[in-house]
Design a protein around this motif. Sequence first.
Motif, short mmCIF file in Angstrom:
data_model
loop_
_atom_site.label_atom_id
_atom_site.label_comp_id
_atom_site.label_asym_id
_atom_site.label_seq_id
_atom_site.Cartn_x
_atom_site.Cartn_y
_atom_site.Cartn_z
N GLU A 62 0.83 -1.21 0.00
CA GLU A 62 0.00 0.00 0.00
C GLU A 62 0.87 1.27 0.00
OE1 GLU A 62 -2.34 0.71 3.54
OE2 GLU A 62 -3.97 1.57 2.33
N ASN A 63 1.94 1.23 0.75
CA ASN A 63 2.79 2.42 0.85
C ASN A 63 3.73 2.60 -0.32
OD1 ASN A 63 1.69 3.15 3.30
ND2 ASN A 63 3.06 1.76 4.43
N LYS A 64 4.35 1.49 -0.73
CA LYS A 64 5.38 1.60 -1.79
C LYS A 64 4.82 1.33 -3.18
CE LYS A 64 9.76 0.59 0.43
NZ LYS A 64 9.94 1.57 1.28
N ARG A 65 3.63 0.76 -3.25
CA ARG A 65 2.95 0.40 -4.51
C ARG A 65 3.70 -0.65 -5.31
NH1 ARG A 65 0.83 6.39 -6.24
NH2 ARG A 65 -0.38 6.71 -4.35
N ILE A 66 4.65 -1.31 -4.69
CA ILE A 66 5.31 -2.42 -5.38
C ILE A 66 5.97 -3.29 -4.30
CG2 ILE A 66 7.47 -1.15 -5.75
CD1 ILE A 66 5.95 -3.77 -8.18
N LEU A 67 6.13 -4.58 -4.65
CA LEU A 67 6.90 -5.49 -3.80
C LEU A 67 7.94 -6.14 -4.71
CD1 LEU A 67 4.06 -7.31 -1.78
CD2 LEU A 67 5.54 -5.45 -0.96
N SER A 68 8.91 -6.80 -4.11
CA SER A 68 9.87 -7.54 -4.92
C SER A 68 9.22 -8.83 -5.41
CB SER A 68 11.11 -7.88 -4.08
OG SER A 68 10.75 -8.83 -3.10
N LEU A 69 9.86 -9.47 -6.38
CA LEU A 69 9.36 -10.74 -6.89
C LEU A 69 9.19 -11.74 -5.75
CD1 LEU A 69 8.89 -12.15 -9.81
CD2 LEU A 69 11.02 -13.31 -9.27
N GLU A 70 10.18 -11.82 -4.87
CA GLU A 70 10.15 -12.78 -3.76
C GLU A 70 9.00 -12.45 -2.80
OE1 GLU A 70 12.96 -11.12 -4.76
OE2 GLU A 70 13.63 -12.88 -5.91
N GLU A 71 8.79 -11.17 -2.56
CA GLU A 71 7.70 -10.79 -1.65
C GLU A 71 6.33 -11.12 -2.25
OE1 GLU A 71 9.68 -7.06 0.82
OE2 GLU A 71 8.98 -6.72 -1.23
N PHE A 72 6.18 -10.86 -3.56
CA PHE A 72 4.92 -11.24 -4.20
C PHE A 72 4.71 -12.75 -4.10
CE2 PHE A 72 4.79 -7.25 -7.00
CZ PHE A 72 3.64 -6.75 -6.40
N ILE A 73 5.78 -13.50 -4.33
CA ILE A 73 5.65 -14.96 -4.27
C ILE A 73 5.22 -15.40 -2.87
CG2 ILE A 73 6.95 -17.15 -4.39
CD1 ILE A 73 8.58 -15.89 -6.69
N GLU A 74 5.81 -14.78 -1.86
CA GLU A 74 5.44 -15.15 -0.49
C GLU A 74 3.95 -14.85 -0.22
OE1 GLU A 74 7.84 -13.60 2.70
OE2 GLU A 74 6.45 -14.45 4.19
N LEU A 75 3.53 -13.67 -0.66
CA LEU A 75 2.14 -13.26 -0.43
C LEU A 75 1.18 -14.19 -1.17
CD1 LEU A 75 0.57 -10.97 0.95
CD2 LEU A 75 0.94 -9.55 -1.08
N LEU A 76 1.49 -14.47 -2.44
CA LEU A 76 0.59 -15.28 -3.26
C LEU A 76 0.59 -16.76 -2.83
CD1 LEU A 76 1.44 -13.76 -6.77
CD2 LEU A 76 -0.63 -13.36 -5.43
N SER A 77 1.67 -17.21 -2.23
CA SER A 77 1.74 -18.62 -1.81
C SER A 77 1.03 -18.87 -0.50
CB SER A 77 3.20 -19.06 -1.65
OG SER A 77 3.94 -18.75 -2.78
N ASN A 78 0.91 -17.84 0.33
CA ASN A 78 0.47 -18.10 1.71
C ASN A 78 -0.81 -17.38 2.14
OD1 ASN A 78 2.78 -19.76 2.44
ND2 ASN A 78 3.95 -17.87 2.19
N PHE A 79 -1.46 -16.63 1.24
CA PHE A 79 -2.59 -15.83 1.72
C PHE A 79 -3.75 -16.71 2.17
CE2 PHE A 79 -3.82 -16.29 -2.73
CZ PHE A 79 -5.21 -16.38 -2.67
N THR A 80 -4.51 -16.20 3.13
CA THR A 80 -5.65 -16.91 3.69
C THR A 80 -6.89 -16.02 3.53
OG1 THR A 80 -5.36 -15.83 5.81
CG2 THR A 80 -4.22 -17.94 5.51
N GLU A 81 -8.03 -16.52 4.01
CA GLU A 81 -9.24 -15.71 3.95
C GLU A 81 -9.05 -14.41 4.72
OE1 GLU A 81 -12.72 -17.99 4.96
OE2 GLU A 81 -13.94 -16.17 4.98
N GLU A 82 -8.39 -14.53 5.87
CA GLU A 82 -8.17 -13.34 6.70
C GLU A 82 -7.28 -12.32 5.98
OE1 GLU A 82 -6.53 -14.30 10.56
OE2 GLU A 82 -6.35 -12.16 11.02
#
Length: 351
Positions: free
Chosen positions: A12-32
């Motif tokens: 939200e603040n930086k409007r971008i994440l690194s490739l690794e950070e996106f992968i972490e987010l997309l691999s582990n997100f939950t309903e919450e």
Amino acid sequence: MGNLKELIDKLENKRILSLEEFIELLSNFTEETSNYLFEKARNTSKKYFGNKIYTRGLIEFTNYCKNDCFYCGIRRSNVDVERYRLSKEDILNCCENGYELGFRTFVLQGGEDLHYSDDYIVEIVSEIKKRFPDTAITLSIGEKSYESYEKYYKAGADRYLLRHETANFKHYSMLHPENQTAKARQQCLRDLKKIGYQVGAGFMVGSPYQTIENIAEDLIFINDLQPQMVGIGPFIPHHATPFSDFPQGSLDMTLFLIGILRLMIPNLLIPATTALGTIDPNGREKGILAGANVVMPNLSPVKVRKQYLLYDNKICTGEEAAECRFCLANRMKKIGYELAVDRGDFVPLEK
Ligand code: 5AD
Ligand code: FES
């Protein structure tokens, strides 16, 4: 989990994440995590667009296509498709009908059909602009030369949709025959931007062989390109294609990506797509509540709608769908949104 919320805050603040950070987010997100993201995405949409949803009248004017994308129901090799073309007059009739219904943007979408020469496209675009000067025209007719794109633009076309499909060259080659390349496609997007179009990129979620890393690459690609529009929807198998046996893309992943896109490019035009509405009866509403801000009701003549099937079970193709606009207005109202009746141009952020 805490970690994932921190990643969303960072996005939200930086409007971008690194490739690794996106992968972490997309691999582990939950309903919450999703709900946390969607609330931020909705707030961002509210800030830029209030409770208004832009609406574009979609005219699918030809289902002839010279390409053979492995995922698409109207690919050249599918001999079961009953092919059709709308004439200039047919298209103008759709526009007139749409104009009366309040549309101020028309999207002319079709397969790559050489029956429509550059001159004919120019004629169609010019005529629509002449008859309906206060409308915006979006073309979605595939890969063309720089010169062709320039001709359409000079004739009055304002926007162009061309999904990049997947940013990864190797993945692209698994979805298309050899004569269709990611390199050519990405060049088209750059050409369109240079000419001055408002440009739409996009990709399918859950297309065959797609990995989480590929999706992260798509997000980085979109950030580099900075398009004005991004269309994403789940892959849905079509029975008469080489990919008929692959599973459809995930609703939750598609929605999560809409939320990410909203935080990445806050003023981005993001449609809640027909494919999303096809895999879930309330898919488009869920898309809006995840951060989308555009709907594209079908304005094609009802008699041809069943012939423009890129995937199985597509919605809005029956007789009852004659006025998708009213259907969508109702659906949006139920979740607290209203359809806007202006052109709905992309508005750059204040620097
Ligand atoms: N499932 C979902 N989306 C599809 N598209 C094409 N075929 C399918 C399918 N089977 C999408 C592609 C194309 C857009 C017009 O529709 O991303 O760019
Ligand atoms: Fe087409 Fe509801 S939007 S039938």
